[in-house]
Design an enzyme around this catalytic site. Structure first.
Site: not given
Ligand SMILES: Cc1cc2nc3c(=O)[nH]c(=O)nc-3n(C[C@H](O)[C@H](O)[C@H](O)COP(=O)(O)OP(=O)(O)OC[C@H]3O[C@@H](n4cnc5c(N)ncnc54)[C@H](O)[C@@H]3O)c2cc1C
Ligand code: FES
Ligand code: FES
Length: 1362
Positions: A378, A1291
């Site tokens: 709802g 990295e």
């Protein structure tokens, strides 16, 4: 009315709250009131799962206890009456069961050596297993996501002790992790799966991880952990549901009433009560799951003074199977809807469940289980969101809605009239939605639903749709056709004009053409429509219909030729397949330690992250977990809403009225210097001008974070706007740059271009990236009251700059400021400098008030204020021979630096130094401009400018291959450097292993064989295409600022032989502390269990370099080694005296001989130093290398892509810790995947960031990773330039995700080749990230051409490419 007591249970303990405030969330209550800090705040909007807990309650309708996961950040405590909450602390603890550190390490050591000790360890709860498995399978790096992931898995196991792999993946759908790349988490939990668990090599499956062939020349470890060692699952040991709650199961429920500072909460217990309340207070707001209202309160500053909760009312929770469909009470959670429909689909005839399957398909991608378990059906309807997934389905199916008020009841079918406007429904003010009936489908009726969002598990859709057709009995002639869409207007709409014209037509090509033309005409979007992506969204409406058309053709099957029905082309069939992902498989290969290495020597072994167990138990302390001081205050920043403006006035009068208000801080309160920043070009608080949206103007200090938020929102600022520069193009136009250009030049460019057979030039853009560390910025400043001393706990990668900036802002010497860092919940460069924004502000607050002051940024603030990876624009010209050999290259690079210089210059230097990637370019010029714009300053981010430089290189490299008509992998290999070559910055390549990585990856990925298979697949499939690409990376390792290549360490040996180690680096998940312990353990020749790292602080190791540039292990490791050598030297005489003695004997003897057992170590990287002026010297200590090969499949109609397989070969030297290194490789790769394919920051034309949380900014999820993920560490590749022959790893692997980007481009090329009639050039532009929008738009076809949308002059698009 007096307020009721709220009664609930937390980890079995009863909590009685007499003053329950409806505005208090469970997360705030757990963390601050109950001191349970294991549950984390990652986003506050239900999007990351860091706050996952388990709710258990007695379900009166089902007559049983139910357990479900929930997001504590959105759960109001008032909704928890008689609920039992289990948090991560409630399911296991290292404190009670493992002796801290020693036992833990012993257990792990035993684990590594397959000692039987492991199975004797004293775990006694089966649910600690989740924690155990995530920790030991290396599934926890920074650990901030870990408790939430553990709780999601725990809840699944409570409900399903033997889950399937699919159920495990579903259970984790609502959890994000930014570090691990997800693979180890899945692999760890896979050991629970009944269909994916490891047989321990006992089965006959040759692909079992335990049955991988051993290499004959080196010993390859088949697995990073041994699944046989895990405790078996014993589902009988469930913690008990509180007996007191069980006793209450039949007691009548009574209305409850809670009163907060601003909000009243009434829990209605019957429908009558609810309707009476609504009649008396039509303005009251209903709240069930709080998924919508919670967001509005937190992020839209909305106040709902009266809340009525209908969640208990039986009628609103009932499920009824009726004549025409299944009816759900409006408060039914979506999980209940899903389960009921799944059962119905399994039981009913197929023709009756077409709509149900449509609903289920939408629910499949509906955020996570946490949401589905509490959000109501709802609530979804009444929220009336224009992008609701369910409303188009309900509208297309004609679902029935029953609405009641006191004395009235009406049932209507949802149609195009139900949503009369933006977020409006036909519901009257006193009405409530009672139930919704989802209809059965009929014979001859077909239904499909579609949802397109940035990612599969993303909940903010771009376009959603429900489509239904009903044929006249026995024919393919249309009786009804309904096409409903979300995301195409301010409400859910039905394409009535188009569909009405189709009645009585046949289901064939003619109809298809007509509907598509009609939809293109009917579903227009203004060029500046919110959400942007105009052509993409319009095209999707057609693509969806085309899929529906094909699906119906397929379902119709053989049709009588007289029926005038279309025929399904077999090459079109795969377009109808719903998105499915196979269960992930993976292989990780690494070289085992040499035979004969001492058992105690942990270097080279896959030792799990030393914090992992504590992280998995929620015991690991992050900055905001530090218990609150008694007199502590909360700080909230007040930031600019304008990109560039003069501040005319600041009015704090309303803020002062907020309870708990203490003071407002501005530039006037700064006792030292208000100037700050890396280049002193920033302010702590803006003086009289702001230069970006998010610029910090001031801060409020109050008693609680909630009051601080309210007070900050109440500060009124007036501005006088000034011209703003937002984009790179704007900056170029207005010559707005920082300093002059940076340049690297080598060879004779003119000559090179003159010699070239071919020259290609163009432009390429790479978008920025948000760090999205799961832990946002946080700092606590504690004034010490003496001589200006202040202690700060900060989530920072940079203790030294934090100390220096605070000292400067307070006007005291650095020796009065102590910075302490225990661990970070992720950094990725985002906490290298930008963390000082918060630490300086809290320091000013603490100085002014004399009290401890804390600030943890909310996710939206963090994303708004702190910048990210630099967007780049490249203009390039490349000259090459017919053979594909490059002879000349010129690239102009422009980065969007933002409103301050920060680290932009060093980042651009790295871009220029990596513009060659791995290729030898004889004549080259690279230039870099830093665009000064009115965006928040961009900053360091894993890779630090290199990924942008390398992606540009791979872009022009792919254009060379296409232009020459040569295979891309051949051209790449041909241009690759060789051992001893000089780079364009004149550094000699020594120990060049890139070609080895390349050849190994090409072979192990079976590149050539798969290329042929892909060609075949592409011929057989018109609307799905596959692509394959292999790319290299060469990553220079060192700080660009040369003096930063130094590190210090401090070691204390205590008289019991235990060692306290400190070094300059911070632990942010990368496993630095674990590696440092391994280094010290080998150096001192003592077990790792004797060594402990407590924190990083400025009073132990001063003047440290930031933990960045991937060099922290190299630098700090060597410093640790040096410190250990000093200690060893001092112990030497005692060893000689007592050679058979133990470490403890020598230590105590040294102590008794008055020998210092404390030593520092220092290291500076030799021979690093480069001059841009002369293009000479060595910028790097050495290079890390790697190669990845990726295969993808794209859906040409929607732009979706699947990562099918990735093979990586990475040179990390002699790995110090293969588990951590592989974790870094995978984590970086997946973060790169986000950068290049998913993550898109969107800014308004006024420079305001739209994407401020996981709902709008999409980072990779469990679903994004390659289905087959193979990582291999290059063997026999010791690196003489770093500690114990290792190499940097944090990295370098990130760029390898570019292989996915170019594989996507390869697949798009195949799609375009098929539609040659649209006159498409072979070279086409695909900017990064390769989002669905870009993929779809690049796959030009009859649908895209119908949706070309012109942008009128002077029309401001909704968002800008910055
Ligand atoms: C993290 C997250 C992910 C989401 N993912 C999706 C997604 O994938 N797809 C999608 O479509 N939506 C999604 N949403 C939106 C959300 O799921 C829906 O709005 C949800 O179903 C709301 O239910 P709720 O019970 O939490 O609503 P609440 O917030 O409790 O209420 C929502 C609104 O409905 C009203 N309301 C509730 N019940 C009644 C009733 N019986 N009668 C009258 N009014 C009522 C309330 O007053 C309020 O205005 C997401 C939201 C969040 C926060
Ligand atoms: S903090 Fe609750 S979901 Fe992110
Ligand atoms: S370990 Fe998952 S976010 Fe860091």
């Amino acid at each position: 009315m007096t307020a009721d007591e709220l009664v609930f249970f937390v980890n079995g303990k009863k909590v009685v709250e007499k003053n329950a405030d409806p505005e208090t969330t469970l997360l705030a209550y757990l963390r601050r009131k109950l001191g349970l800090s294991g549950t984390k705040l990652g986003c506050g909007e239900g999007g990351c799962g860091a706050c996952t807990v388990m709710f258990s309650k007695y379900d009166r309708l089902q007559n049983k206890i139910v357990h479900f996961p929930a997001n504590a950040c959105l759960a109001p405590i008032c909704s928890l009456h008689h609920v039992a909450v289990t948090t991560v602390e409630g399911i296991g603890s290292t404190r009670t069961r493992l002796h801290p550190v020693q036992v833990f390490v012993e257990v792990l050591t035993a684990f590594i050596h397959s000692s039987p000790k492991i199975s004797e360890h004293p775990y006694d709860s089966l649910f600690e297993l989740c924690q155990e498995r995530i920790a030991k399978s290396h599934g926890s790096q920074c650990g901030f996501c870990t408790p939430g992931i553990v709780m999601s898995m725990y809840t699944l196991l409570r409900n399903q002790p033997e889950p399937t792999m699919e159920e495990i993946e579903d259970a984790l759908q609502g959890n994000l992790c930014r570090c691990t790349g997800y693979r180890p988490i899945l692999q760890g939990f896979r050991t629970f799966a009944r269909d994916g668990g490891c047989c321990g090599g006992k089965g006959n499956d040759p692909n079992c991880c335990m049955n991988q062939k051993k290499d004959h020349t080196v010993t390859l470890s088949p697995s990073l952990f041994n699944p046989e060692e895990f405790m078996p699952l014993d589902p009988t040991q469930e913690p008990i549901f509180p007996p007191e709650l069980l006793r209450l199961k039949d007691a009548p429920q009574k209305q409850l009433h809670f009163e907060g500072e601003r909000v009243t909460w009434i829990q209605a217990s019957t429908l009558k009560e609810l309707l009476d309340l609504k009649a008396q207070h039509p303005e009251a707001t209903l709240v069930v799951g709080n998924m919508e209202i919670g967001i509005e309160m937190k992020f839209k500053n909305k106040l709902f003074p009266l809340i009525v909760c209908p969640a208990w009312i039986p009628e609103l929770n009932s499920v009824e199977h009726g004549e025409e469909g299944i009816s759900f009470g409006a408060s039914c959670p979506l999980s209940c809807v899903e389960k009921t429909l799944l059962d119905a689909v399994a039981q009913l005839p197929t023709h009756k469940t077409e709509v149900f399957r449509g609903v289920l398909e939408q629910l499949r991608w509906f955020s996570g289980k946490q949401l589905k378990s509490v959000a109501s059906i709802g609530g979804n309807v009444i929220t009336a969101s224009p992008i609701s997934d369910l409303n188009p389905v309900f509208m297309a199916s004609g679902a029935k809605l029953t609405m009641v008020s006191r004395g009235t009841r009406r049932t209507i079918r949802m149609d195009h009239t139900f949503f009369p406007g933006y977020r409006k429904t036909l519901l009257g003010p006193e009405e409530i939605l009672l139930a919704i009936e989802i209809p059965y489908s009929r014979e001859g009726e077909f239904f499909s639903s579609f949802k397109q969002s940035s990612g599969r598990e993303d909940y903010v859709a771009k376009v959603t749709s429900g489509m239904r057709v009903l044929f006249k009995p026995g024919t393919t002639q249309i009786e009804e056709l309904v096409l409903c869409y979300g995301g195409m207007a301010d409400r859910t709409i039905s394409a009535l004009k188009t569909t009405r014209k189709q009645l009585s037509k046949f289901w064939n090509e003619e109809l298809l053409q007509d509907v598509c033309a009609g939809l293109a005409e009917e579903l227009q979007l203004a060029p500046d429509a919110p959400g942007g992506m105009i052509e993409f969204r319009r095209t999707l409406t057609l693509s969806f219909f085309f899929k529906f058309y094909l699906t119906v053709l397929q379902k119709l099957g053989k049709v009588d030729s007289e029926d005038k029905c279309g025929k399904l082309d077999p090459t079109f069939a795969s377009a109808t397949l719903l998105f499915q992902k196979d269960p992930p498989t993976n292989v990780q290969l690494f070289q085992e330690v040499p035979k004969g290495q001492s058992e105690e020597d942990m270097v080279g072994r896959p030792l799990p992250h030393l914090g992992a167990s504590m992280q998995a138990c929620g015991e690991a302390m992050y900055c905001d977990d530090i218990p609150r001081y008694q007199n502590e205050l909360s700080l909230r920043l007040v930031t600019s809403t304008r990109a560039h403006a003069k501040i005319k006035s600041i009015d704090t009068s309303e803020a002062q009225k907020v309870p708990g208000f203490v003071c407002f801080l501005s530039a006037d309160d700064v006792s030292g210097s208000n100037k700050t920043g890396f280049f002193n070009d920033e302010t702590v608080f803006a003086n009289d001008e702001v230069t970006c949206v998010g610029h910090i103007i001031g801060a409020v200090v109050t008693d609680t974070p909630e009051h601080a938020q309210r007070a900050a929102q109440a500060v009124k600022i007036t501005y006088e706007d000034l011209p703003a520069i937002i984009t790179i193009e704007d900056a170029i136009k207005h010559n707005s740059f920082y300093g002059s250009e940076l340049k690297i030049e080598k060879g004779d460019l003119q000559k090179g271009f003159a010699e070239a057979d071919n020259i290609v030039s163009g432009e390429f853009y790479i978008g920025g990236q948000e760090h999205f560390y799961l832990e946002t910025h946080c700092a606590i400043a504690v004034p010490k009251g003496e001589a200006g001393e202040m202690e700060l706990f900060v989530s920072t990668q940079n203790t030294t700059k934090t100390q220096a900036f605070v000292a400067k802002v307070l006007g005291v010497p650095a020796n009065r400021i102590l910075i302490r860092v225990k661990r970070l919940g992720g950094g990725f460069g985002g906490k290298e400098i930008r963390s000082t924004l918060v630490s300086t502000a809290v320091a000013v607050g603490a100085y002014k008030t004399g009290c401890p002051v804390r600030c943890m940024l909310d996710r939206d603030e963090d994303m708004l204020i702190t910048g990210g990876r630099h967007p780049f624009l490249a203009r390039y010209k490349v000259g090459f021979m017919k053979t594909g050999r490059i002879v000349a290259l010129e690239v102009d690079h422009y980065s969007n630096a933002g409103n301050t210089l920060d680290l932009s210059e060093a980042i651009m230097q790295q871009t220029l130094l990596h513009m060659d990637n791995g290729y030898k370019i004889p004549n080259i010029r690279g230039t870099g401009w830093l665009c000064k714009t009115n965006l928040p300053s961009n900053t360091a981010f894993r890779g630090f400018g290199r990924p942008q430089g390398m992606l540009i290189a791979e872009h022009w490299m792919s254009e060379i291959a296409v232009t020459c008509g040569l295979p891309a992998e051949e051209v790449r290999r041909k241009n690759m450097y060789k051992e001893g070559d000089l780079t364009h910055f004149n550094q000699k390549l020594e120990g060049f292993t890139l070609t080895r990585c390349w050849d190994e990856c090409l072979a192990s990925s079976q590149y050539h064989a798969r290329k042929s298979e892909i060609d075949k697949f592409n011929k057989e499939n018109c609307w799905k295409k596959r692509g394959l690409c292999i790319v290299p990376t060469k990553f220079g390792v060192s700080f660009t600022v040369h003096f930063l290549n130094q590190a210090g360490a401090l070691i204390h040996v205590y008289t019991d032989g235990s060692v306290l180690l400190t070094h300059g680096g911070t632990e942010m998940g990368q496993g630095l502390h674990t590696k440092m312990v391994q280094v010290a353990s080998r150096a001192l020749k003592i077990p790792t269990s004797k060594i402990y790292i407590s924190e990083t602080s400025t009073n132990t190791v001063p003047n440290t370099s930031p933990t960045a540039a991937s060099v922290s292990t190299d630098l700090n490791g060597q410093a640790v080694y040096e410190a250990c050598q000093t200690i060893l030297k001092r112990l030497e005489p005692f060893k000689r005296k007592n050679p058979s003695g133990s470490w403890e004997d020598w230590v105590i003897a040294a102590y008794q001989d008055a020998v210092s057992l404390s030593a520092t170590g220092f290291y500076k990287a030799p021979d690093v130093g480069y001059s841009f002026e002369t293009n000479s010297g060595n910028p790097f200590n050495y290079f890390s290398y790697g190669v990845a090969c990726s295969e993808v499949e794209i859906d040409c109609l929607t732009g979706d892509h699947k990562n099918l397989r990735t093979d990586i070969v990475m040179d990390v030297g002699s790995s110090l810790n293969p588990a951590i290194d592989i974790g870094q490789v995978e984590g970086a790769f997946v973060q790169g995947l986000g950068l290049f394919t998913l993550e898109e920051l969107q800014y308004s034309p006024e420079g305001s960031l739209y994407t401020r949380g996981p709902s709008t900014y999409k980072i990779p999820t469990f679903d994004s990773i390659p289905i087959e993920f193979r990582v291999s560490l290059l063997r026999d590749s010791p690196n003489k330039k770093a500690i114990y022959a290792s190499k940097a790893v944090g990295e370098p692997p990130l760029f390898l995700a570019a292989s996915v980007f170019f594989a996507i481009k390869d697949a798009i090329r195949a799609a375009r080749a098929q539609h040659k009639d649209y006159d498409m050039k072979e070279l086409f532009r695909l900017d990064s990230p390769a989002t669905q929008e870009k993929i779809r738009n690049a796959c030009v076809d009859k649908f895209t051409t119908l949706c070309v949308t012109g942008v009128p002059e002077n029309c401001k698009a909704w968002s800008l490419r910055v």
